[in-house]
Design a protein around this motif. Sequence first.
Motif, PDB file in Angstrom:
ATOM      1  N   LEU A   8       1.097  -1.319  -0.257  1.00 18.59           N
ATOM      2  CA  LEU A   8      -0.229   0.101  -0.145  1.00 18.59           C
ATOM      3  C   LEU A   8       0.912   1.870  -0.157  1.00 18.59           C
ATOM      4  CD1 LEU A   8      -2.731  -0.789   2.588  1.00 18.59           C
ATOM      5  CD2 LEU A   8      -3.282  -0.573   0.356  1.00 18.59           C
ATOM      6  N   THR A   9       0.198   2.093  -0.693  1.00 16.41           N
ATOM      7  CA  THR A   9       1.118   3.887  -0.767  1.00 16.41           C
ATOM      8  C   THR A   9       0.439   4.533   0.588  1.00 16.41           C
ATOM      9  OG1 THR A   9      -0.902   4.859  -2.025  1.00 16.41           O
ATOM     10  CG2 THR A   9       1.268   3.131  -2.507  1.00 16.41           C
ATOM     11  N   ASP A  70      -2.079 -13.168   7.207  1.00 14.13           N
ATOM     12  CA  ASP A  70      -2.991 -13.631   6.623  1.00 14.13           C
ATOM     13  C   ASP A  70      -4.718 -14.098   6.198  1.00 14.13           C
ATOM     14  OD1 ASP A  70      -1.040 -12.072   4.838  1.00 14.13           O
ATOM     15  OD2 ASP A  70      -0.471 -14.089   3.529  1.00 14.13           O
ATOM     16  N   LYS A  71      -5.473 -13.371   6.763  1.00 13.58           N
ATOM     17  CA  LYS A  71      -6.731 -13.497   7.136  1.00 13.58           C
ATOM     18  C   LYS A  71      -8.082 -12.596   8.249  1.00 13.58           C
ATOM     19  CE  LYS A  71      -5.886 -18.564   8.343  1.00 13.58           C
ATOM     20  NZ  LYS A  71      -5.124 -18.776   6.975  1.00 13.58           N
ATOM     21  N   MET A 107      -6.387  -6.856  -0.756  1.00 14.06           N
ATOM     22  CA  MET A 107      -5.445  -7.696  -1.281  1.00 14.06           C
ATOM     23  C   MET A 107      -5.483  -6.778  -3.098  1.00 14.06           C
ATOM     24  SD  MET A 107      -7.041 -11.098  -1.034  1.00 14.06           S
ATOM     25  CE  MET A 107      -5.124 -12.370  -2.190  1.00 14.06           C
ATOM     26  N   LEU A 108      -4.623  -6.140  -3.032  1.00 17.38           N
ATOM     27  CA  LEU A 108      -4.634  -5.936  -4.931  1.00 17.38           C
ATOM     28  C   LEU A 108      -3.581  -6.771  -5.913  1.00 17.38           C
ATOM     29  CD1 LEU A 108      -3.421  -1.992  -3.896  1.00 17.38           C
ATOM     30  CD2 LEU A 108      -5.834  -3.308  -3.933  1.00 17.38           C
ATOM     31  N   ASP A 109      -3.804  -6.678  -6.896  1.00 16.33           N
ATOM     32  CA  ASP A 109      -3.366  -7.744  -8.168  1.00 16.33           C
ATOM     33  C   ASP A 109      -3.262  -8.510  -7.401  1.00 16.33           C
ATOM     34  OD1 ASP A 109      -3.534  -5.102  -9.192  1.00 16.33           O
ATOM     35  OD2 ASP A 109      -1.740  -4.740  -8.945  1.00 16.33           O
ATOM     36  N   GLY A 110      -4.055  -9.413  -6.997  1.00 10.91           N
ATOM     37  CA  GLY A 110      -4.504 -10.537  -6.794  1.00 10.91           C
ATOM     38  C   GLY A 110      -2.788 -11.170  -5.186  1.00 10.91           C
ATOM     39  N   ASN A 111      -2.487  -9.497  -4.435  1.00 17.90           N
ATOM     40  CA  ASN A 111      -1.250 -10.104  -3.387  1.00 17.90           C
ATOM     41  C   ASN A 111      -1.936  -9.345  -2.564  1.00 17.90           C
ATOM     42  OD1 ASN A 111       0.508 -11.380  -5.095  1.00 17.90           O
ATOM     43  ND2 ASN A 111       0.408  -9.161  -6.603  1.00 17.90           N
ATOM     44  N   ILE A 112      -1.323 -10.023  -1.585  1.00 20.17           N
ATOM     45  CA  ILE A 112      -1.726  -8.996  -0.028  1.00 20.17           C
ATOM     46  C   ILE A 112      -0.870  -7.920   0.198  1.00 20.17           C
ATOM     47  CG2 ILE A 112      -2.121  -9.049   2.746  1.00 20.17           C
ATOM     48  CD1 ILE A 112      -3.184 -11.767   2.164  1.00 20.17           C
ATOM     49  N   VAL A 113      -1.101  -7.057   0.174  1.00 21.08           N
ATOM     50  CA  VAL A 113      -0.469  -5.504  -0.011  1.00 21.08           C
ATOM     51  C   VAL A 113      -0.635  -4.477   1.300  1.00 21.08           C
ATOM     52  CG1 VAL A 113      -0.741  -5.566  -2.654  1.00 21.08           C
ATOM     53  CG2 VAL A 113      -2.030  -3.905  -0.879  1.00 21.08           C
ATOM     54  N   GLY A 114      -1.454  -5.531   2.379  1.00 21.32           N
ATOM     55  CA  GLY A 114      -1.220  -4.185   3.504  1.00 21.32           C
ATOM     56  C   GLY A 114      -2.162  -5.414   4.640  1.00 21.32           C
ATOM     57  N   ALA A 115      -3.076  -4.045   5.501  1.00 20.35           N
ATOM     58  CA  ALA A 115      -4.375  -5.061   5.670  1.00 20.35           C
ATOM     59  C   ALA A 115      -4.504  -3.329   6.768  1.00 20.35           C
ATOM     60  CB  ALA A 115      -3.807  -5.783   7.449  1.00 20.35           C
ATOM     61  N   VAL A 116      -5.842  -3.763   7.329  1.00 17.11           N
ATOM     62  CA  VAL A 116      -6.517  -1.993   8.064  1.00 17.11           C
ATOM     63  C   VAL A 116      -6.986  -3.077   9.627  1.00 17.11           C
ATOM     64  CG1 VAL A 116      -8.398  -2.150   7.271  1.00 17.11           C
ATOM     65  CG2 VAL A 116      -8.450  -0.727   8.077  1.00 17.11           C
ATOM     66  N   ALA A 143     -12.858 -10.036  -1.350  1.00 17.54           N
ATOM     67  CA  ALA A 143     -12.531 -10.932  -3.266  1.00 17.54           C
ATOM     68  C   ALA A 143     -11.457  -9.739  -3.402  1.00 17.54           C
ATOM     69  CB  ALA A 143     -13.471 -11.419  -3.696  1.00 17.54           C
ATOM     70  N   PRO A 144     -10.561  -9.592  -3.932  1.00 13.97           N
ATOM     71  CA  PRO A 144      -9.570  -9.389  -4.730  1.00 13.97           C
ATOM     72  C   PRO A 144      -9.941  -9.574  -5.835  1.00 13.97           C
ATOM     73  CG  PRO A 144      -8.069 -11.637  -4.261  1.00 13.97           C
ATOM     74  CD  PRO A 144     -10.235 -11.361  -3.690  1.00 13.97           C
ATOM     75  N   LYS A 145      -9.423  -7.873  -6.912  1.00 13.12           N
ATOM     76  CA  LYS A 145      -9.992  -8.254  -8.022  1.00 13.12           C
ATOM     77  C   LYS A 145      -8.637  -7.580  -8.988  1.00 13.12           C
ATOM     78  CE  LYS A 145     -14.803  -6.468  -7.262  1.00 13.12           C
ATOM     79  NZ  LYS A 145     -15.713  -5.271  -7.383  1.00 13.12           N
ATOM     80  N   ALA A 146      -8.240  -7.399 -10.420  1.00 12.05           N
ATOM     81  CA  ALA A 146      -7.357  -7.544 -11.162  1.00 12.05           C
ATOM     82  C   ALA A 146      -7.288  -6.064 -11.245  1.00 12.05           C
ATOM     83  CB  ALA A 146      -7.076  -8.309 -12.307  1.00 12.05           C
ATOM     84  N   GLY A 147      -5.948  -5.274 -10.768  1.00  9.59           N
ATOM     85  CA  GLY A 147      -5.553  -4.468 -11.364  1.00  9.59           C
ATOM     86  C   GLY A 147      -5.632  -3.177 -10.734  1.00  9.59           C
TER      87      GLY A 147
END
Length: 151
Positions: A8-9, A70-71, A107-116, A143-147
Motif C-alpha cells: 500500500l502507498t 493473511d486472514k 489485496m490488490l492484483d491478487g497479492n496481500i499488500v497490507g491490512a487495516v 475478494a481480490p480484484k485484478a488491477g
Amino acid sequence: MPRSYDSLTLEEAKRMLTAAEAKAASLEVAYNVAVVDAGGHLLAFLRQDGALVGSIDLAIGKATTARLFDKTTAHLAELAQPGKPLFGIQQSNAGKVVIFGGGIPVMLDGNIVGAVGASAGTVEQDIAVAEAAIAALGRSPSAPKAGRSAQ
C-alpha cells in the motif's frame, strides 16, 4: 538480491482512513484505525477525538495480525476457539496477536499488500469500518480484484 513486493502507498492509506472516518461518523462512534504495509508495519493511523485510548493498540494489533496471518481477525477468532486448529494463537508473537474482528488484509492484483484494523465499537461495527476503508480503494473487502486502480 533483495525481493521486491507490492505494498500500500501512503496515498492509498490516507484514502482508506478518510473512508473509515466517514463510516465511523455514520455510526456515531469515535474510532482508532490503523493501516499497515505489506510488511505489517504501521503506515498510517487515525484517532478520532474521543476515541477510546485502549483501542489504539487494538487497532494497530488487528491490522498487524491480519497481515501476519493473511486472514481476517474475525476468522482467526473462530479458528482460535477451544478445540479448533489455532487454539492459543493469540499467545504467539509476544502476545501481540489480536483476534477480535476488525482486522482485514488488503489485496490488490491478487497479492496481500497490507491490512487495516479498526477498534472502538462492537465487533460488527469494527468490521464495517475496516470494510469501508478497503472499499475506498475500489475493492471488495472479501475478494481480490485484478488491477491496481489509479484513483
